[in-house]
Each structure stands twice: as C-alpha cells, then as structure tokens.
Write a protein that holds these residues in place. Structure first.
Motif, PDB file in Angstrom:
ATOM      1  N   UNK A  70       1.063  -1.302  -0.046  1.00 24.21           N
ATOM      2  CA  UNK A  70       0.119   0.219   0.321  1.00 24.21           C
ATOM      3  C   UNK A  70       0.869   0.930  -0.151  1.00 24.21           C
ATOM      4  N   UNK A  71       0.484   2.143  -0.593  1.00 24.24           N
ATOM      5  CA  UNK A  71       0.928   3.672  -0.813  1.00 24.24           C
ATOM      6  C   UNK A  71       0.699   4.454   0.625  1.00 24.24           C
ATOM      7  N   UNK A  92      11.660   4.643   8.450  1.00 26.30           N
ATOM      8  CA  UNK A  92      11.766   3.988   7.548  1.00 26.30           C
ATOM      9  C   UNK A  92      10.482   4.174   6.551  1.00 26.30           C
ATOM     10  N   UNK A  93       9.612   4.973   7.172  1.00 28.71           N
ATOM     11  CA  UNK A  93       8.628   4.823   6.127  1.00 28.71           C
ATOM     12  C   UNK A  93       8.365   5.396   5.424  1.00 28.71           C
ATOM     13  N   UNK A  94       7.671   4.974   3.903  1.00 31.55           N
ATOM     14  CA  UNK A  94       7.803   6.334   3.208  1.00 31.55           C
ATOM     15  C   UNK A  94       6.028   6.391   2.842  1.00 31.55           C
ATOM     16  N   UNK A 222      -4.727   7.432  -7.543  1.00 33.39           N
ATOM     17  CA  UNK A 222      -3.953   5.886  -6.706  1.00 33.39           C
ATOM     18  C   UNK A 222      -4.655   5.584  -5.559  1.00 33.39           C
ATOM     19  N   UNK A 223      -5.778   6.413  -5.320  1.00 32.72           N
ATOM     20  CA  UNK A 223      -7.066   5.657  -4.175  1.00 32.72           C
ATOM     21  C   UNK A 223      -7.009   4.199  -4.988  1.00 32.72           C
ATOM     22  N   UNK A 224      -7.759   4.250  -6.281  1.00 32.33           N
ATOM     23  CA  UNK A 224      -8.855   2.893  -7.102  1.00 32.33           C
ATOM     24  C   UNK A 224      -7.591   2.112  -7.207  1.00 32.33           C
ATOM     25  N   UNK A 225      -6.144   2.100  -6.790  1.00 30.69           N
ATOM     26  CA  UNK A 225      -5.034   1.542  -7.019  1.00 30.69           C
ATOM     27  C   UNK A 225      -5.002   0.862  -5.252  1.00 30.69           C
TER      28      UNK A 225
END
Length: 297
Positions: A70-71, A92-94, A222-225
């Motif tokens: 997940x983004x 350590x997170x993006x 992005x949310x759709x993915x």
C-alpha cells in the motif's frame, strides 16, 4: 567363514553412513552463518532484524515487500504534512503528501491572562496561527493534546503541565486535580464540544480556520489502486469520506490509520481496514501504519 580375531556378529554392524544418520547432528561452530542481503547491508538470517538503510532506494524496496503493498498518504495541511513525511522517513517509512486542507489565521481578541488558570491546546495550528497575541498568555500553564502540540507549546514559551493521550476531554481531570477551574481554549473553527465537570469553565477563542479542497485526479487514481490514508482530525475523516463518495471510489480498496478513536468513528464504515493509534501523536500513528501495511493487525 569368520576372519581370525573377529566375531560372527561383526558382520551385522551397520554401515558408517547408517551409524551417522542415527547420531544427532552437531552444529559446526566454525562454519560461517548463511547471510542474506537487507537493503545494501548484509545481516544474519536468524536475527530477523534489519540494519539502517544507506539509501532511500533500499528503504523503498523494503516498503514494497509489505503484504498487500500500500502507498501511505497524508492529507493534512502544510506544514504539518511535511513534518509527518520527515518523521516517517526517520521511522523507515515512505509517506506521500496530498494536502486536502489549508489552514490560516483568523482575527481574535486576546483575553486578560488574570482571568484564567490555564490554557487548553488541542492542535499546534492554534499556536502556529495565533499571532503575536500568544505572547501575553505564555505566563499561563498549558494542557495539551499529544506530544506534537506539547512541543509546539513549549517552543512558543508555555509551561506544559499535562499532555493528554485521548483527546481534550482527557485533560479536564488533570485541570480539576490541579484546581485549574478557569480554562482558556485556543482552537480552530471546527472543534469538539467538551463535557465539562462541575466547577470547570471554559472560554473558547478561535485562532485559525481550515479550508477543505476536493480530491484531484492524481490522488483519485492512486486511491483506485489502493492506499493507506493517515487521518489526523475528525474534520479530515468526514471530508475524505464525503469526497470518496462523491467520486464513487471503492472504499474497500482504501485503508485508514486514524490518530484517535473519535476520528475512526467519524470516518464511517466500509473501508478495507480502519484502526486508531495507541496515542494521539505522529510516531504512534506511523507505527500503526507500518503494522497495517505488514498485515500485523
């Protein structure tokens, strides 16, 4: 015929390989441990830990091995969004930022400090947009929601005497125990009503307003993915849910990490996942996001 010096039973002895298989295996202490690559470092397989990454690329590779990749997105207004992104990097997170809100000051009248025993602060925005009038109030002790607000209050010159972990309502018992009965609340236009204990009076002054913006095409794609959204306020939860409904986005592809239980309640139902942090601060929220991405909840 038996050979001289050997008994007949010797012919029944198992072979060397068979005897070896019957013995417990012994670990050779001199044998090198098998090692695997973790980012750009090498570490023993059995430790289960990873050393810090020397590059952002190595960190990103780890992130995209999370279960259900997940983004992670923050929608909070600036400059809070950048603070979340930077703190996430340290953990350590993006985290990507797509602000759906902008905060700005509103005119307000500064009361006489002698009329109050303490200041209630629920957001760092109250201090960020409070203007020069705050200087007249720094002689009052402050009760703050979360470590971020407490740090901002100390930076502004306040003496923080209590930090609540469950919203502003949780600060009222601290105030009553200290006989701080006359409280000045500095807040935004959208704020949570308080259930005041007997003997406690609160005067609310609005120092800032937050304007909401629609979800743009890039964020909608992005949310759709599929994505994990960080929610820092009830206003953000309500607006985000409304925007997803307006655009017809599939909520079951979106997970929510919320700063507090009230925020999770205001987001509603139907999401792929929804949890609240153990305490109302960014570090706890980001740790929650990590666990959700790893499938640990």
């Amino acid at each position: 015929m038996p050979q001289p010096g050997r008994g007949a039973d010797d012919r029944q002895r198992p072979s060397y390989n068979a005897r070896r298989d019957l013995q417990p295996r012994r670990r050779n202490p001199h044998r090198k441990q098998r090692r695997i690559r973790c980012g750009r470092h090498r570490c023993p397989r059995q430790t289960g830990t990873r050393t810090p990454f020397r590059s952002a690329r190595g960190r990103d590779r780890l992130l995209h091995r999370f279960a259900g990749v997940k983004r992670i997105v923050t929608i909070r207004p600036a400059p809070g969004d950048r603070a979340t992104v930077e703190r996430a990097a340290h953990q350590g997170l993006k985290v990507e930022t797509y602000p759906l809100f902008s905060a700005g000051p509103v005119p307000w009248s500064v009361p006489e400090p002698v009329d109050f025993d303490a200041v209630l602060l629920g957001s760092a925005n109250a201090l960020r947009h409070g203007g020069a009038g705050l200087a007249a109030l720094t002689g009052l002790p402050a009760l703050c929601v979360g470590q971020t607000t407490a740090m901002a209050a100390e930076h502004a010159g306040f003496d923080v005497v209590a930090t609540g972990a469950r919203g502003m309502q949780s600060l009222l018992p601290h105030a009553k125990a200290r006989q701080m009965n006359r409280l000045l609340r500095l807040s935004g236009e959208a704020h949570v009503p308080l259930d005041l204990p007997e003997g406690i009076a609160v005067d609310t002054r609005i120092t800032y307003t937050v304007s909401a913006h629609p979800i743009d095409a890039e964020l909608a794609e992005m949310l759709a993915d599929g994505a994990l959204i960080l929610l820092h306020s009830g206003q953000a939860a309500r607006h985000f849910a409304q925007e997803c409904g307006r655009l017809g986005l599939e909520k079951d592809r979106i997970a929510l990490a919320c700063l507090a239980p009230r925020i999770a309640d205001m987001a509603g139902t139907g999401w792929a996942d929804c949890h609240h942090a153990s305490s109302p601060d960014d570090s706890a929220l980001l740790e929650l996001a990590r666990q959700m991405c790893q499938g640990g909840l």
